[in-house]
Design an enzyme around this catalytic site. Sequence first.
Site, PDB file in Angstrom:
ATOM      1  CD1 TRP A 132      -0.359  -0.139   2.178  1.00 17.70           C
ATOM      2  CD2 TRP A 132       1.350  -0.485   0.779  1.00 17.70           C
ATOM      3  NE1 TRP A 132       0.037  -1.454   2.323  1.00 17.70           N
ATOM      4  CE2 TRP A 132       1.101  -1.688   1.468  1.00 17.70           C
ATOM      5  CE3 TRP A 132       2.385  -0.472  -0.164  1.00 17.70           C
ATOM      6  CZ2 TRP A 132       1.823  -2.859   1.249  1.00 17.70           C
ATOM      7  CZ3 TRP A 132       3.112  -1.633  -0.378  1.00 17.70           C
ATOM      8  CH2 TRP A 132       2.827  -2.800   0.328  1.00 17.70           C
ATOM      9  CG  ASN A 133      -0.253  -2.090  -3.869  1.00 21.80           C
ATOM     10  OD1 ASN A 133      -1.249  -1.397  -3.728  1.00 21.80           O
ATOM     11  ND2 ASN A 133      -0.289  -3.248  -4.468  1.00 21.80           N
ATOM     12  CG  LEU A 217     -29.643  -4.563   2.439  1.00 21.25           C
ATOM     13  CD1 LEU A 217     -31.156  -4.349   2.357  1.00 21.25           C
ATOM     14  CD2 LEU A 217     -29.279  -5.914   1.823  1.00 21.25           C
ATOM     15  CD  GLU A 223     -10.650  -5.352  -8.753  1.00 17.06           C
ATOM     16  OE1 GLU A 223      -9.783  -6.245  -8.809  1.00 17.06           O
ATOM     17  OE2 GLU A 223     -11.506  -5.207  -9.640  1.00 17.06           O
ATOM     18  N   GLY A 225      -6.475  -9.700  -3.000  1.00 15.69           N
ATOM     19  CA  GLY A 225      -5.139 -10.184  -3.323  1.00 15.69           C
ATOM     20  C   GLY A 225      -5.135 -11.298  -4.352  1.00 15.69           C
ATOM     21  CB  CYS A 258      -2.953  -7.155  -6.496  1.00 14.12           C
ATOM     22  SG  CYS A 258      -3.202  -6.133  -7.964  1.00 14.12           S
ATOM     23  CD  GLU A 437     -10.777  -1.268  -9.536  1.00 16.07           C
ATOM     24  OE1 GLU A 437      -9.583  -1.585  -9.569  1.00 16.07           O
ATOM     25  OE2 GLU A 437     -11.267  -0.517  -8.662  1.00 16.07           O
TER      26      GLU A 437
HETATM   27  P1  NAD Z   1      -5.352  -3.403   3.500  1.00 13.13           P
HETATM   28  O1  NAD Z   1      -6.448  -4.339   3.230  1.00 13.13           O
HETATM   29  O2  NAD Z   1      -4.649  -3.493   4.802  1.00 13.13           O
HETATM   30  O3  NAD Z   1      -5.851  -1.872   3.395  1.00 13.13           O
HETATM   31  C1  NAD Z   1      -6.544  -1.361   2.284  1.00 13.13           C
HETATM   32  C2  NAD Z   1      -7.346  -0.148   2.705  1.00 13.13           C
HETATM   33  O4  NAD Z   1      -8.404  -0.522   3.588  1.00 13.13           O
HETATM   34  C3  NAD Z   1      -6.542   0.898   3.459  1.00 13.13           C
HETATM   35  O5  NAD Z   1      -7.028   2.176   3.095  1.00 13.13           O
HETATM   36  C4  NAD Z   1      -6.832   0.566   4.908  1.00 13.13           C
HETATM   37  O6  NAD Z   1      -6.622   1.662   5.770  1.00 13.13           O
HETATM   38  C5  NAD Z   1      -8.292   0.173   4.842  1.00 13.13           C
HETATM   39  N1  NAD Z   1      -8.728  -0.763   5.880  1.00 13.13           N
HETATM   40  C6  NAD Z   1      -8.011  -1.774   6.444  1.00 13.13           C
HETATM   41  N2  NAD Z   1      -8.784  -2.459   7.311  1.00 13.13           N
HETATM   42  C7  NAD Z   1     -10.016  -1.901   7.278  1.00 13.13           C
HETATM   43  C8  NAD Z   1     -11.258  -2.194   7.930  1.00 13.13           C
HETATM   44  N3  NAD Z   1     -11.365  -3.190   8.772  1.00 13.13           N
HETATM   45  N4  NAD Z   1     -12.318  -1.409   7.646  1.00 13.13           N
HETATM   46  C9  NAD Z   1     -12.233  -0.391   6.770  1.00 13.13           C
HETATM   47  N5  NAD Z   1     -11.082  -0.066   6.120  1.00 13.13           N
HETATM   48  C10 NAD Z   1      -9.988  -0.820   6.374  1.00 13.13           C
HETATM   49  O7  NAD Z   1      -4.379  -3.604   2.272  1.00 13.13           O
HETATM   50  P2  NAD Z   1      -2.936  -3.056   2.022  1.00 13.13           P
HETATM   51  O8  NAD Z   1      -1.968  -3.695   2.968  1.00 13.13           O
HETATM   52  O9  NAD Z   1      -2.985  -1.558   1.970  1.00 13.13           O
HETATM   53  O10 NAD Z   1      -2.690  -3.644   0.530  1.00 13.13           O
HETATM   54  C11 NAD Z   1      -2.214  -4.935   0.290  1.00 13.13           C
HETATM   55  C12 NAD Z   1      -3.273  -5.867  -0.270  1.00 13.13           C
HETATM   56  O11 NAD Z   1      -3.999  -5.279  -1.330  1.00 13.13           O
HETATM   57  C13 NAD Z   1      -2.665  -7.136  -0.872  1.00 13.13           C
HETATM   58  O12 NAD Z   1      -3.372  -8.276  -0.454  1.00 13.13           O
HETATM   59  C14 NAD Z   1      -2.834  -6.937  -2.365  1.00 13.13           C
HETATM   60  O13 NAD Z   1      -2.835  -8.131  -3.126  1.00 13.13           O
HETATM   61  C15 NAD Z   1      -4.112  -6.203  -2.429  1.00 13.13           C
HETATM   62  N6  NAD Z   1      -4.224  -5.468  -3.703  1.00 13.13           N
HETATM   63  C16 NAD Z   1      -5.177  -5.856  -4.617  1.00 13.13           C
HETATM   64  C17 NAD Z   1      -5.277  -5.210  -5.848  1.00 13.13           C
HETATM   65  C18 NAD Z   1      -6.311  -5.595  -6.884  1.00 13.13           C
HETATM   66  O14 NAD Z   1      -6.537  -4.835  -7.824  1.00 13.13           O
HETATM   67  N7  NAD Z   1      -6.963  -6.730  -6.768  1.00 13.13           N
HETATM   68  C19 NAD Z   1      -4.407  -4.143  -6.135  1.00 13.13           C
HETATM   69  C20 NAD Z   1      -3.457  -3.791  -5.191  1.00 13.13           C
HETATM   70  C21 NAD Z   1      -3.388  -4.443  -3.960  1.00 13.13           C
END
Ligand code: NAD
Length: 472
Positions: A132-133, A217, A223, A225, A258, A437
């Site tokens: 969501w961020n 598979l 991507e 945290g 992130c 990406e």
């Molecule tokens: P989240 O992992 O809770 O959710 C991400 C997505 O996955 C959402 O659409 C959620 O509904 C879905 N989801 C959650 N659990 C699931 C499961 N067990 N099975 C299938 N789908 C599932 O993350 P968040 O709270 O929305 O975002 C915060 C995290 O994202 C932070 O750790 C941040 O660092 C990371 N992030 C990483 C990047 C990057 O490019 N590396 C960019 C932005 C955010």
Amino acid sequence: MELISRENPARITEIVGRVPVTGADGVDAAVRRADQARREWAARSIGDRIAALREAAQTVTGRVGELAELLARESGKPLADCRGEISFALTYLRWVCEHAPGVLAPAEIDDAAGRLVVRRAPYGVVACLTPWNAPVILAMVKLAPALAAGNAVVLKPSPLAPLAVGEVAAALPGVEVVHGGAPAGRALVTHPLVRKVAFTGGDAAGREIAAAAGAMLTPSVMELGGNDPALFLPDFALTDDDYERLVMASFATSGQVCMAAKRLYVPRARLAEFTEAYRAAAERVLVVGDPLAAGVTMGPVISAPAAERVRGLVAGSVARGGTAVPLGRAHGDLESGYFVTPTLVTGLGDDAPLVAEEQFGPAVPLLPYDTEDEALARANAGELGLAASVWSADEDRAFALAARLEAGFVFVNTHNRTGMSLRAPFGGVKRSGYGREYGEEGLLEYVQSAVAHAPAAFRGGGGGMSATAYPV
Ligand code: NAD
């Protein structure tokens, strides 16, 4: 039908919009529709696909103002940031339109070995799960290259910010959108017609999704945290502007980025000078308030649990002897939403949770160091390795240190989105994920090489090789 109601995190009595939760049957139907669509889509020339994507970019461009306001109301991010995010997503989409035809062109190797064509074949249906961020850009870095390559996509945005990205996705050809939390995500990732999974999000969900994809598979790109260190070398020379950029590198999107600057390592001899300049810069640039109000640069965090978690990290830091220094200025009523005071925390050891874990919120630890090697070792500690930054008056020295940092992307004399590049691959090392990406690598993430080969020895009836020989 079950609905998700999304409240405005700055004014929690206001419902910004509702989306239906997609059940397992709905996810199945969406994947099947995508699987039908991808055949016709992949059969079109890349020029045709690019033309359709450019048209979609044009449509969304005409709606940036309206979509930015929707994004600000559902996510709590300042309006200018939301406008910036959507515009950047469109810039990236156009970058893909410009570069995909060249990068994804088949390579024909017609030499003494025979005729050999390497095609860049799409996977089929790609499942994209996004947080969501930064919901629009984090979806677009998956959708644009996947679609250009001839895949169809099923997107599952986060239920905490599903609205603006849903509108953008609806403008793109070849995209199905499903809504919901983990159950919808699981149904999508484990669907047998999904051929690739692209995920951005947290560690816990990432591990579960990678495992579920692995069991099928199905290849995945992850991507995850980061706990990004910003390392100031003893010769750092920051102007007022640099300090302001640094403050926003930690507090933009209320620290929920992130690649935010999440740990600040400063030479002990220059700690007092740094702290004073940092506070002064925050006072100038950090204005906390309603995301729609002019001049506000930091809104609330995304939810009540997120606010509790960050406040708990700060309180825990103080309980272990740290000092919490509130930063910035408040604008208007901050009782109406999930606002958290932006805070610099001093006096912590590296084992404090605020230092050792990704805080994902508006609190940042300031950590003195004595030697460069010590700072490097502390910066590299931990399991995460998304991004980092090095600040020095000597760029060569900064680049030399950058090569020793365990991070997928090192910013020099800046940090966070001001240091991004459309041309550069972005992604983590260690447990911050795998796959990339942006850049050429981001385009190649959504294709597989597929080869056709006519060995020279057998072309035109020539019998230049024995029946069992190995080719060269
Ligand atoms: P989240 O992992 O809770 O959710 C991400 C997505 O996955 C959402 O659409 C959620 O509904 C879905 N989801 C959650 N659990 C699931 C499961 N067990 N099975 C299938 N789908 C599932 O993350 P968040 O709270 O929305 O975002 C915060 C995290 O994202 C932070 O750790 C941040 O660092 C990371 N992030 C990483 C990047 C990057 O490019 N590396 C960019 C932005 C955010």
